[in-house]
Write an enzyme that holds these catalytic residues in place. Structure first.
Site, PDB file in Angstrom:
ATOM      1  N   ASN A  71       0.821  -1.202   0.000  1.00 29.78           N
ATOM      2  CA  ASN A  71       0.000   0.000   0.000  1.00 29.78           C
ATOM      3  C   ASN A  71       0.856   1.252   0.000  1.00 29.78           C
ATOM      4  O   ASN A  71       1.974   1.265   0.513  1.00 29.78           O
ATOM      5  CB  ASN A  71      -0.981   0.001   1.174  1.00 29.78           C
ATOM      6  CG  ASN A  71      -0.400   0.618   2.429  1.00 29.78           C
ATOM      7  OD1 ASN A  71      -0.454   1.837   2.613  1.00 29.78           O
ATOM      8  ND2 ASN A  71       0.197  -0.200   3.292  1.00 29.78           N
ATOM      9  N   MET A  73      -0.889   4.556   0.772  1.00 32.81           N
ATOM     10  CA  MET A  73      -2.093   5.364   1.001  1.00 32.81           C
ATOM     11  C   MET A  73      -1.732   6.840   1.077  1.00 32.81           C
ATOM     12  O   MET A  73      -2.532   7.699   0.707  1.00 32.81           O
ATOM     13  CB  MET A  73      -2.773   4.959   2.318  1.00 32.81           C
ATOM     14  CG  MET A  73      -3.041   3.467   2.495  1.00 32.81           C
ATOM     15  SD  MET A  73      -4.104   2.770   1.226  1.00 32.81           S
ATOM     16  CE  MET A  73      -5.664   3.490   1.652  1.00 32.81           C
ATOM     17  N   CYS A 130       6.432   8.325   8.987  1.00 34.18           N
ATOM     18  CA  CYS A 130       5.771   9.166   7.994  1.00 34.18           C
ATOM     19  C   CYS A 130       6.754   9.671   6.945  1.00 34.18           C
ATOM     20  O   CYS A 130       7.872  10.067   7.260  1.00 34.18           O
ATOM     21  CB  CYS A 130       5.023  10.320   8.629  1.00 34.18           C
ATOM     22  SG  CYS A 130       5.714  10.882  10.125  1.00 34.18           S
ATOM     23  N   GLY A 265      -3.324  -6.268  11.052  1.00 37.28           N
ATOM     24  CA  GLY A 265      -3.823  -5.396   9.992  1.00 37.28           C
ATOM     25  C   GLY A 265      -4.310  -6.154   8.784  1.00 37.28           C
ATOM     26  O   GLY A 265      -5.517  -6.357   8.595  1.00 37.28           O
TER      27      GLY A 265
HETATM   28  C1  FMN Z   1      -3.884  -0.141   3.879  1.00 35.97           C
HETATM   29  C2  FMN Z   1      -2.929   0.089   5.012  1.00 35.97           C
HETATM   30  C3  FMN Z   1      -2.937   1.323   5.667  1.00 35.97           C
HETATM   31  C4  FMN Z   1      -2.056   1.556   6.725  1.00 35.97           C
HETATM   32  N1  FMN Z   1      -2.100   2.767   7.378  1.00 35.97           N
HETATM   33  C5  FMN Z   1      -1.304   2.967   8.459  1.00 35.97           C
HETATM   34  C6  FMN Z   1      -1.400   4.168   9.218  1.00 35.97           C
HETATM   35  O1  FMN Z   1      -2.220   5.050   8.954  1.00 35.97           O
HETATM   36  N2  FMN Z   1      -0.541   4.313  10.260  1.00 35.97           N
HETATM   37  C7  FMN Z   1       0.368   3.345  10.639  1.00 35.97           C
HETATM   38  O2  FMN Z   1       1.106   3.538  11.618  1.00 35.97           O
HETATM   39  N3  FMN Z   1       0.448   2.184   9.940  1.00 35.97           N
HETATM   40  C8  FMN Z   1      -0.362   1.980   8.887  1.00 35.97           C
HETATM   41  N4  FMN Z   1      -0.287   0.779   8.212  1.00 35.97           N
HETATM   42  C9  FMN Z   1       0.615  -0.273   8.692  1.00 35.97           C
HETATM   43  C10 FMN Z   1      -0.150  -1.246   9.609  1.00 35.97           C
HETATM   44  O3  FMN Z   1      -0.653  -0.571  10.736  1.00 35.97           O
HETATM   45  C11 FMN Z   1       0.759  -2.411  10.073  1.00 35.97           C
HETATM   46  O4  FMN Z   1       1.777  -1.914  10.912  1.00 35.97           O
HETATM   47  C12 FMN Z   1       1.383  -3.159   8.897  1.00 35.97           C
HETATM   48  O5  FMN Z   1       0.433  -3.320   7.863  1.00 35.97           O
HETATM   49  C13 FMN Z   1       1.910  -4.537   9.306  1.00 35.97           C
HETATM   50  O6  FMN Z   1       0.921  -5.332   9.886  1.00 35.97           O
HETATM   51  P1  FMN Z   1       0.017  -6.396   9.053  1.00 35.97           P
HETATM   52  O7  FMN Z   1       0.966  -7.276   8.303  1.00 35.97           O
HETATM   53  O8  FMN Z   1      -0.765  -7.102  10.117  1.00 35.97           O
HETATM   54  O9  FMN Z   1      -0.865  -5.602   8.146  1.00 35.97           O
HETATM   55  C14 FMN Z   1      -1.157   0.534   7.152  1.00 35.97           C
HETATM   56  C15 FMN Z   1      -1.157  -0.702   6.478  1.00 35.97           C
HETATM   57  C16 FMN Z   1      -2.030  -0.948   5.429  1.00 35.97           C
HETATM   58  C17 FMN Z   1      -2.007  -2.289   4.747  1.00 35.97           C
END
Ligand code: FMN
Length: 305
Positions: A71, A73, A130, A265
């Protein structure tokens, strides 16, 4: 026989269980966050909120890849001020809320922390990954002294526990984690997404409009696990695992490496919100089968061997 408990205490934040949603996935609204809590999460985490409304990057921003998702975003969010009422609403419904936030400068981090603290959040998660930050801060995710400075400033502004969420895209995560701890972080979340990309062979172009993005999901789990392992060795504050957790067994792996809790996530995209309850069921089963009475007893066990 003692009663089995999934309850955890992360830097004073007492939760009914150690499983939370990871920030930003599915662009969670308050109602959806309430649904996540009702489906079994111990607390909910908001999407990362900044000082101003942000549209984020143009589409496509999300693509499924083998082993997970990519992603870019671009931190779309309505701005912290807009989310104040949403946090209050969640609190009224009895949901523990961790507000994820970011800024483009030290002052912006402080301002947003102030707004979210006043809104009534139970804890803050400082998103140190960020991409758009002021020159003064350098690459926050990879610059120990900037991260320490931001953490000190935020801690001066709020009495809430502050979790600092790190990026895996660094040479030495131990140094970055230590800097956050020196700055006063109450816990470390490890880790955000892994920098990656994907190309459409027919269009002969990167698929994401932003060219690169962040990889998440099962394929990043071994990387995230290694990060948790290293961070747990480097700091004396709790660690929260994030990256590829899909099952109770995955959560236990992170706990054995040193995590006190986990964030989930991408699995919610593949398994639905029921995944939070399912992961807790898996943790409970493991504890029972292995003769443990609480989650705490498992944390860091693999480090001792
Ligand atoms: C679509 C999407 C949006 C995300 N937005 C944020 C965010 O706004 N802030 C943040 O700290 N991490 C964000 N992440 C990272 C997730 O919080 C997480 O740390 C990362 O995806 C790893 O975990 P997972 O493998 O369980 O998804 C985002 C991840 C995805 C896939």
């Amino acid at each position: 026989m003692s009663k089995l408990s999934l309850a955890v205490d992360i830097a004073g934040l007492k939760l009914r269980n150690p499983v939370m949603n990871a920030a930003g996935v599915l662009g969670m609204t308050p109602l959806l966050l309430k649904h996540v809590y009702d489906s079994g999460a111990g607390a909910v985490i908001t999407k990362s909120l900044g000082p101003h409304p942000r549209a984020g990057h143009p589409n496509p921003t999300l693509v499924r890849v083998e082993g997970g998702a990519l992603n870019a975003m671009g931190l779309p969010n309505p701005g912290a001020e807009y989310f104040v009422d949403e946090i209050k609403e969640l609190k009224k419904m009895g949901v523990p809320v961790i507000a994820s936030f970011f800024g483009g400068s030290v002052q912006e981090f402080v301002d947003v922390a102030y707004i979210l603290t006043k809104a009534g959040a139970d804890a803050l998660e400082l998103n140190a990954s960020c991409p758009n930050v002021a020159e003064e801060m350098g690459m926050l995710a990879a610059d120990a002294s900037s991260l320490e400075k931001v953490t000190v400033a935020v801690k001066d502004e709020t009495s809430l526990p502050v979790f600092v969420k790190l990026s895996p895209n660094v040479t030495n995560i131990k140094i970055i984690a230590k800097a956050a701890e020196w700055g006063g972080a109450d816990a470390i979340t490890a880790v955000n997404t892994l920098k990656a990309m994907s190309i459409d062979i027919n269009f002969k172009r990167p698929i994401l409009a932003n060219t690169t993005g962040g990889m998440s999901g099962p394929a990043v789990k071994p990387v995230a696990l290694r990060c948790v392992w290293e961070v747990a060795q480097a700091v004396d504050i709790p660690v929260i695992g994030s990256g590829g957790v899909t099952t109770g067994g995955d959560a236990i792996e992170f706990m054995l490496a040193g995590a006190s809790a986990v964030e989930v996530g991408t699995a919610v995209m593949t398994h639905g919100v029921e995944v939070y309850g399912q992961i807790n069921d898996g943790i409970r089963e493991y504890l029972k089968e292995n003769g443990f009475s609480s989650v705490k007893e498992v944390v860091g066990l693999a480090q001792d061997s």
